[in-house]
Design a protein around this motif. Structure first.
Motif, PDB file in Angstrom:
ATOM      1  N   HIS A   1      -9.316  12.278  -2.809  1.00  0.00           N
ATOM      2  CA  HIS A   1      -8.776  12.324  -4.166  1.00  0.00           C
ATOM      3  C   HIS A   1      -9.785  11.695  -5.142  1.00  0.00           C
ATOM      4  CE1 HIS A   1      -5.246  12.760  -1.601  1.00  0.00           C
ATOM      5  NE2 HIS A   1      -4.610  13.287  -2.630  1.00  0.00           N
ATOM      6  N   GLN A   2      -9.915  12.288  -6.291  1.00  0.00           N
ATOM      7  CA  GLN A   2     -10.904  11.840  -7.271  1.00  0.00           C
ATOM      8  C   GLN A   2     -10.273  10.917  -8.310  1.00  0.00           C
ATOM      9  OE1 GLN A   2     -14.254  12.577  -6.941  1.00  0.00           O
ATOM     10  NE2 GLN A   2     -13.522  13.417  -4.986  1.00  0.00           N
ATOM     11  N   TYR A   3     -10.839   9.723  -8.432  1.00  0.00           N
ATOM     12  CA  TYR A   3     -10.366   8.759  -9.426  1.00  0.00           C
ATOM     13  C   TYR A   3     -11.563   8.124 -10.117  1.00  0.00           C
ATOM     14  CZ  TYR A   3      -5.748   8.884  -7.154  1.00  0.00           C
ATOM     15  OH  TYR A   3      -4.541   9.270  -6.642  1.00  0.00           O
TER      16      TYR A   3
ATOM     17  N   ASP B   1       2.789   6.191  -2.370  1.00  0.00           N
ATOM     18  CA  ASP B   1       3.919   7.042  -2.770  1.00  0.00           C
ATOM     19  C   ASP B   1       3.837   7.391  -4.256  1.00  0.00           C
ATOM     20  OD1 ASP B   1       4.866   7.013  -0.198  1.00  0.00           O
ATOM     21  OD2 ASP B   1       6.497   5.587  -0.588  1.00  0.00           O
ATOM     22  N   GLU B   2       3.473   6.394  -5.063  1.00  0.00           N
ATOM     23  CA  GLU B   2       3.364   6.631  -6.509  1.00  0.00           C
ATOM     24  C   GLU B   2       2.278   7.652  -6.822  1.00  0.00           C
ATOM     25  OE1 GLU B   2       4.783   2.160  -7.927  1.00  0.00           O
ATOM     26  OE2 GLU B   2       2.672   2.707  -7.951  1.00  0.00           O
ATOM     27  N   GLU B   3       1.206   7.617  -6.004  1.00  0.00           N
ATOM     28  CA  GLU B   3       0.095   8.546  -6.205  1.00  0.00           C
ATOM     29  C   GLU B   3       0.292   9.855  -5.449  1.00  0.00           C
ATOM     30  OE1 GLU B   3      -2.400   8.043  -8.359  1.00  0.00           O
ATOM     31  OE2 GLU B   3      -1.463   6.130  -8.898  1.00  0.00           O
TER      32      GLU B   3
ATOM     33  N   TRP C   1       0.825  -1.206   0.000  1.00  0.00           N
ATOM     34  CA  TRP C   1       0.000   0.000   0.000  1.00  0.00           C
ATOM     35  C   TRP C   1       0.862   1.260   0.000  1.00  0.00           C
ATOM     36  CZ3 TRP C   1      -4.456  -0.284  -1.842  1.00  0.00           C
ATOM     37  CH2 TRP C   1      -5.389  -1.274  -1.504  1.00  0.00           C
ATOM     38  N   LYS C   2       1.955   1.229   0.760  1.00  0.00           N
ATOM     39  CA  LYS C   2       2.843   2.386   0.842  1.00  0.00           C
ATOM     40  C   LYS C   2       3.453   2.705  -0.523  1.00  0.00           C
ATOM     41  CE  LYS C   2       5.385   5.568   2.861  1.00  0.00           C
ATOM     42  NZ  LYS C   2       4.767   6.895   3.141  1.00  0.00           N
TER      43      LYS C   2
END
Length: 215
Positions: free
Chosen positions: A62-64, A31-33, A26-27
């Motif tokens: 955050h919108q995805y 981090d990538e996001e 998850w980390k």
């Protein structure tokens, strides 16, 4: 609880500790996001929670799009699967293999009730698949914990009425699932973590069947 006929185990945090692998996966995604995500958040908010619910917590405001959400869940799962390739049979909790053998010798059924869709892979790495009478994982149900579905499904696999089952969990959501299913609930961890557990023990290290069945 001496009349228990089946013991249903959560996997992560009970018989082995894959929480570090989940956190690291998850980390990496967070981090990538470029989304802040801490180990403390993982321990408090993601314990015993399914993949989508975990992702929804991490991304929050955050919108995805749905396609992006599906992609992120797949990426996290890919990272996790790569990490658990290093797992070995030594990562079964100390005494866990002996406990499962003791349960079988006593004529009590045992099953895994894990929300993880990677449950079979982990069990194979730990080399304990053959010690269970049934394996229920996230592919078997629609509704994740705290819904009771996974424990009801596991009880069905071992053909045991819910009232005769003990469920063992390290997450409060899992304890809720066990109690809603009508089973005896044993919590693993600090007492303050649980709200509905019938009994709580600190951990599963070198626990014997008599310890599970103690009143």
């Amino acid at each position: 609880m001496s009349q228990v006929k089946a013991i249903l185990f959560d996997l992560d945090g009970v018989l082995t500790d894959t929480s570090e692998y989940h956190y690291r996966a998850w980390k990496q995604l967070a981090d990538e996001e470029k989304i802040p995500f801490t180990r403390e958040e993982n321990d408090i908010h993601l314990r015993g929670v399914g993949r989508r619910e975990s992702l929804m917590y991490i991304i929050r405001d955050h919108q995805y799009s749905e396609d992006q959400i599906q992609d992120m869940m797949k990426r996290k799962n890919d990272y996790y699967n790569e990490l658990i390739k290093t797992m070995t049979p030594n990562e079964v909790v100390p005494g866990g293999r002996e406990l499962l053998q003791e349960i079988r010798q006593a004529g009590i059924k045992s099953a895994v009730a894990s929300a993880s869709k990677n449950c079979h892979i982990v069990l194979e790495r730990l080399q304990i698949v053959d010690l269970f009478d049934g394996i229920a994982d996230g592919t078997c149900i629609v509704n994740s914990k705290p819904a009771p579905d996974i424990f009801i499904f596991a009880a069905g696999l071992v053909q045991t009425p819910a009232v005769d089952c003990m469920g063992i969990e390290d997450a409060d959501a899992g304890i809720d699932a066990i109690k809603t299913a009508g089973m005896y609930a044993l919590g693993i961890g600090p007492k303050e973590r649980f709200h509905r557990a019938d009994r709580v023990i600190p951990d599963m290290k070198n626990v014997h069947l008599k310890d599970l069945l103690a009143n």
